[in-house]
Design a protein around this motif. Structure first.
Motif, short mmCIF file in Angstrom:
data_model
loop_
_atom_site.label_atom_id
_atom_site.label_comp_id
_atom_site.label_asym_id
_atom_site.label_seq_id
_atom_site.Cartn_x
_atom_site.Cartn_y
_atom_site.Cartn_z
N UNK A 1 0.87 -1.17 0.00
CA UNK A 1 0.00 0.00 0.00
C UNK A 1 0.91 1.24 0.00
N UNK B 1 -10.68 3.12 3.32
CA UNK B 1 -9.88 2.87 4.51
C UNK B 1 -9.60 4.12 5.33
N UNK B 2 -9.89 5.26 4.76
CA UNK B 2 -9.80 6.48 5.54
C UNK B 2 -8.42 7.12 5.56
N UNK B 3 -8.35 8.15 6.37
CA UNK B 3 -7.25 9.10 6.37
C UNK B 3 -5.89 8.45 6.66
N UNK B 4 -5.88 7.46 7.53
CA UNK B 4 -4.60 6.83 7.89
C UNK B 4 -3.96 6.13 6.70
N UNK B 5 -4.76 5.76 5.72
CA UNK B 5 -4.24 5.01 4.58
C UNK B 5 -3.92 5.93 3.40
N UNK B 6 -3.93 7.23 3.64
CA UNK B 6 -3.78 8.19 2.54
C UNK B 6 -2.50 8.98 2.73
N UNK B 7 -1.46 8.61 2.03
CA UNK B 7 -0.20 9.35 2.17
C UNK B 7 0.71 9.07 0.98
N UNK C 1 0.61 4.23 1.35
CA UNK C 1 0.79 4.97 2.60
C UNK C 1 1.78 4.27 3.52
N UNK C 2 1.75 2.94 3.53
CA UNK C 2 2.51 2.21 4.55
C UNK C 2 3.93 1.89 4.13
#
Lengths: 788, 788
Positions: free
Chosen positions: A483, A530-536, A485-486
């Motif tokens: 992913x 999955x929301x904000x935490x998964x967006x980067x 973001x991670x």
């Protein structure tokens, strides 16, 4: 239980004294290397750098590995987790003669020794920890935590290799190391090599005791047993006894490894996970060094961590203490008249490439074989006209990767890594060619799990990255999918690998290795669910900070582009390639011929989407990334409908590095070409996948930078719909049209009217999704209009 | 060994059915929440999002914690590692009534239930995992790995608190989680609270089995025992039996915790590490969900991970299957006429703030007390004139922090974290006030280790960061110090914390918490001895990608500036502050009054170093960071000596965010002020601590950007001398003078001559260091000339 004769012990102890002497000499001496005259201040380096504490233990281990290799004719790759223990590693390379072979100016005699000492941690010399410059090493050890994952990566698919990995008890506290022990659940005793971890408990970090050194042995045994190992302990501070015990334990470990491998390789039946042996060596930190300094205990404490005797130029009395310390190893018994180590010490090492400093596995480029690649255009998605079909880009890539696996099955030199996201990232086709490696218990309901396989999944990005690095550094190929973001989880590992590659490129004897390839999907724009935490999307910004010749960042706009780019990345050497692409069904723009042309250039005008062919361009609409490309084309469609007089040029960027000036990156577009694409004075509305300012950073020197307006991710996100994600960040079709109108005042009232229309559509959208829970049909069903 | 009466069991089972029903309802239903009419497609959400697999286990745990709290009047903070299990957490919040108290529009009746179901993972609704919007939560769980470190952070210095932390078996594979188990070596049973980990083995990640679920129980016991825990197992798939067993195991764990605490708190003698209990719960993934779908096993497999029945709108027959699944919980036995949960179910939860959703510890801003800060100017370094003394900035800060510790000793709400670098980073003075926390074995030679202490050191940046986050989120204060390069290890944790803060600021009931403060020292320019791996200033680039109102980046140029900035950071709320400063002895520029004035502005002209007071400025020399400031001033000195006619203005930047436009950051300098400092048309030679392009990114909209020339770290490094580090990156005094000359063609031949002189000095330098191993005396001894 000794396996060591007294004569052997005697020689080993002398060898160990020699190695310890050479380690201390490197840290301290710039001259008088054999103490053939009384030690004077001018013989001592002005800045004392290096880590003594770990050296005696490393020297002991190295000496015994030498013996093991000689006795059993093994291929051993040595990984030194305590990388700051380079004085020890270098000492052994010097003794075994490899160092002088790689670096002929370091001759084997006294003059060579003088240079060898002097260069250590000296300007223009060699680093204070293991580095690409260090023969026999694939592991830097500057940043701690990755030794054991590297070891496993090296051992996979190298059935004849034994990787001995020294893990420091400081490093053992890190998260990546703590989970790396579980690599044994993914190691196939038949087709992989062996990993022999040696946990070196010397008790201290820089200024603190270590956690594992201060728990009971029973508890430590439980921990290591619980990680699937069979620990063998060697503890003590009496050199002779520790040498005897270590020889015995090492022999026991080697026997156990041989037995496991023999059984797995010679007996039919299912391969199962085995309890592999490992060693725990508990010896004093800074063993054989000064017992006290200024009445404070030093040997066996954290004060031995780096330089136990420091500030010698301010404390002349310590010169004598240093001399006594060095003399305690009795150098006159270790080196001959010319300053060469005595032949019987040299003979402790094995011969030729069996010497660990000459281990070919540590110079992966020597072993690498080209990856066999299918013709990527055989996997092309049929695109009758731009937007004429939908496809999932990663699914197409999955079919290509499936056949990469098949074509290389017999070479066993390609692996796919992922933190349990291969299927989620829609690369499932690979399971037609291979299983996931799994040595654990199997249940009847399991699918695609087997002891054999090319696919590796563990929920640890650190482990995936570490394994892949070890695999590549020892001459193989691979791809890591995560992913988007991670992937930040391994930022620091990426950094360190980039630094390794930069240095390795400057080491003449290091041969190019396969590039480290990242496939980042489930990206920022499609993590709405999955929301904000998964967006980067910030990994890109990290990547472009590294030396530009090492890094490539690709944004294929569709499946055919992805196939081309993936093929290119899998062929490349000594780079880090980042591919960012979505996994969702999306309109496809380019047939394979067009994709090849476009991706070869890396950037280009999409004529079929532009209407400035006859006449002056009014606006350049640039896009980079699959979702920004979709929104840009939808915006162009709206402009054509509502403002047909506007002459739009569409520029798509696949290769982000083309935006930089050519002096900054080899793929950088010459200014003239850049001006031709982007004009020198028209407004540019640029829709970019990541944080928008990166485009400014890359393009700020370009002629038309003043007219460049970038939209991108501005850290706005939540759990919502895909289209709402782009709306929240002002990069949707409606905002893009408004951006164009804002830059074309000549549109006057008509422009203002259409602008209001766009604004209304955004409000409609917001209302619709709250009511219906998904995007408006006009959004979901939009397709590029076919114009025949 | 049961402790559960049949009546209690019956009620628990009903409660559990209710919670499971509510979890499934959130994932699937947009209407008809109590199935009071036959389920029709239009009652089902169009997009099905959420993670069912973990919910039944979480619901079981929550129910039993409720009972434990009621029985023993405990304060429990619930941390949900499987954050995607939000449907379960929300279900319990709904049942206990806290959800409706925080969000009154979600009434407790059928209409409230309809909204409650509909909002889940719905645009404009609530995220699919625990989030700042979730009452009772301090842990997001979007990115896995940090639950247990957060739990320890919350428990430190909260002796009355029990933190129950559910660890998913997927998360357990991550590195940060694997090392977080060792937090028990740092937990004081007398003065800290307790952490009760509950490892939930449901067997699968997204598409794979988990490592820990497929090793033998004996091996798992060894692992957990080896990590210092006493595991208590509950396994099964018969609900009644599992409930009975779990109740017994939980009671046993609570008894053991109480006994440990009682002993530590009531009996004199040394506090020692104890073997704390933990639970292992092994239940089927997606327990009570569909057993099969399309003849494939679902319950108890990875297919239950997210939405076991999907694509309902394409498979109408699955509507019936969903209805049967929901009806299997017999909602009519769980909710009253009005749709409220029956009173006996509500009564399962404790009262008031004992309910986990109302736990005040989860809203740290409710509990926070101001940190008592000494007057920072009491720690001022005496600076008689600029450059008139040398000091180590971090050593001065250490004295300040020592007294922060002393002043807050009784409040026990400040901790200092570091990966074994507190002493190396020269903050040693703190040891005069406190010890390092250490519950492990002690040796007579140990120093500053004790069960009590304000200082925490473990060689895991992940753990330090996780502990500190947990500590801050529950209402306390702290500082994390790290080598600059290795802070990248926690890039992703920084990201997630920044995202948490952004969201939390928008949640009206969340109160501000103390900022997360980083002190990054041993920075890129002073890692010459440690080599290339230790040289990386890229964390700053990551930080500035986050929402600007959340982040501050400070570069104090000397000790007094550092004291001012540290004081400011320790007072601030809801931000992330990054302070970057060296630890080496360096010239000091500002007395305390000057430091206060300068740092308050964040940027300013250093008049004493400039000579453009009367006349036109020829060049602006800007600097940001302690080493760039030193080199800039040395360059100015050279210019004054060799080119006295050049009118130089020196601008120093402490607060990096001042460079941005004010609409981008609250500290951004207005354009007019920026133009006044940097002129609108003079060349600017800017020496910057980090990667140079960041300055362009921040300042590209400023009037004089076209004349901005930035020097910084360009990824060139090795083991060398401090001055050689700046030379290799062209940011040394000689290069800076050359940069000025290159921008002032009016200097003509004189300029060319001095330029050559500078070039020669660089060559002298290169020669000198290779010969001597340290920098030339003229470099080491250079001081700013006193002009009285």
């Amino acid at each position: 239980m000794t396996t060591l004769s007294d004569a052997e012990l005697e020689t080993l102890l002398r060898y160990w004294r020699a190695a310890n002497y050479l380690a201390v000499g490197q840290i301290y001496l710039r001259d008088n290397p054999l103490l053939r005259e009384p030690l004077r201040p001018e013989h001592v380096k002005p800045r004392l750098l290096g880590h003594w504490g770990t050296c005696p233990g490393l020297n002991l281990i190295y000496a015994h590995l030498n013996r093991l290799i000689r006795q059993r004719d093994l291929d051993v790759l040595f990984i030194c987790g305590p990388g700051h223990g380079a004085p020890a590693v270098l000492a052994n390379l010097f003794l075994e003669g490899t160092y002088s072979e790689f670096y002929p100016h370091i001759t084997g005699d006294e003059e060579g020794l003088r240079k060898f000492f002097r260069q250590f941690s000296f300007p223009g010399g060699v680093p204070s920890h293991c580095a690409p410059q260090t023969p026999g090493s694939i592991h830097e050890g500057g940043e701690l935590g990755y030794s054991l994952a590297h070891a496993f990566g090296a051992a996979f698919d190298h059935p004849e290799l034994l990787v001995c990995c020294v893990v420091g008890d400081g490093e053992a506290e890190t998260g990546p190391l703590a989970t790396a022990w579980h690599g044994n659940k993914f190691l196939n005793p038949a087709s992989d090599g062996a990993v022999l971890p040696i946990l070196h408990l010397n008790g201290y970090k820089i200024a603190n005791p270590t956690v594992l050194a201060r728990i009971d042995e029973e508890e430590l045994t439980a921990l290591l047993t619980g990680c699937g190992w069979h620990p063998l302990y060697v503890s003590g501070d009496d050199p002779a006894q520790v040498h005897r015990d270590f020889a015995a334990a090492l022999a026991q470990a080697a026997d156990a490894i041989a037995a496991i491998q023999r059984q797995a390789r010679n007996q039919p039946g299912r391969i199962e996970r085995r309890r592999w042996p490992m060693l725990v060596l508990r010896t004093p930190k800074g063993w054989t060094g000064p017992k006290t300094v200024d009445d404070k205990p030093v040997e066996g404490t954290w004060r031995s961590h780096q330089v136990p005797l420091s500030d010698l130029h301010q404390h002349p009395e310590r010169i004598a203490q240093l001399e006594a310390w060095l003399q305690s190893y009795r150098p006159e018994e270790l080196f001959d008249e010319s300053g060469r180590p005595l032949p019987e010490l040299r003979a402790q090492a094995p011969e030729g490439n069996k010497r660990m400093g000459a281990c070919p596995y540590a110079n992966g480029g020597l072993l690498i074989r080209d990856l066999r690649l299918p013709e990527f255009d055989d996997y092309a998605v049929s695109v009758p006209y731009p937007g004429g079909t939908d496809a999932e880009a990663t699914r197409a890539l999955g079919r290509f990767l499936r056949d990469v696996i098949r074509l290389n099955e017999d070479l066993r030199h390609f692996r796919l890594m992922g933190p349990d996201e291969i299927r989620s990232n829609r690369l499932d086709a690979v399971f037609e060619a291979s299983d996931r490696v799994w040595l654990g218990r199997l249940l009847p309901t399991d699918e695609h799990l087997a002891p054999e396989g090319r696919i590796m999944e563990i929920l640890s990005e650190h482990t995936c990255q570490g394994w892949l690095e070890g695999y590549l550094l020892t001459g193989r190929h691979g791809l890591f999918t995560s992913y988007e973001a991670f992937i930040h989880i391994v930022d620091s590992m990426f950094n360190q690998h980039a630094k390794w590659l930069k240095e390795a490129r400057e080491v003449p004897w290091r041969r190019p290795i396969a590039s480290l390839n990242y496939l980042l999907t489930s990206h920022v724009w499609r993590q709405d669910h999955n929301g904000f935490t998964h967006q980067d999307p910030g990994f890109i910004d990290l990547v472009v900070n590294k030396k530009s010749e090492l890094i490539q960042v690709y944004f294929p706009p569709d499946a055919n582009s992805l196939l081309f780019i993936a093929d290119r990345c899998l062929r490349s050497r000594d780079c880090i390639n980042v591919i960012i692409v979505g996994k969702q069904p999306e309109p496809q723009w380019l047939d394979m011929d067009a994709a090849i042309r476009h991706c070869t250039a890396g950037i280009g005008i999409w004529e079929w989407a532009s209407n400035d062919q006859d006449g002056e361009t009014d606006v350049v609409m640039a896009c980079c990334g699959d979702v920004p490309t979709l929104e840009t084309l939808a915006a162009v469609d709206l402009i054509r409908t509502h403002l047909p007089e506007v002459k739009v040029r569409v520029v798509n960027v696949v290769d982000l590095m083309t935006l930089q000036p050519p002096e900054e990156h080899p793929h950088g577009l010459p200014d003239k070409a850049f001006d031709t694409l982007f004009t020198t004075d028209r407004p540019i509305v640029f829709a970019y996948h990541g944080y928008p300012w990166l485009i400014h950073r890359l393009a700020y020197r370009r002629t038309n930078h003043k007219n460049l307006h970038v939209r991108g991710y501005k850290e706005e996100g939540t759990t919502t719909t895909p289209f709402d994600m782009v709306v929240r960040n002002d990069i949707d079709r409606f905002h893009l049209v408004m951006d164009v109108i804002d830059r074309l005042p000549q549109l006057g009232a008509r422009g203002a009217h259409i602008r209001q229309l766009m604004r209304d559509r955004i409000i409609d959208h917001k209302r619709y999704i709250v009511e219906h829970g998904h995007d408006m049909p006009e959004i979901r069903n939009w397709r590029w209009p076919r114009e025949t």
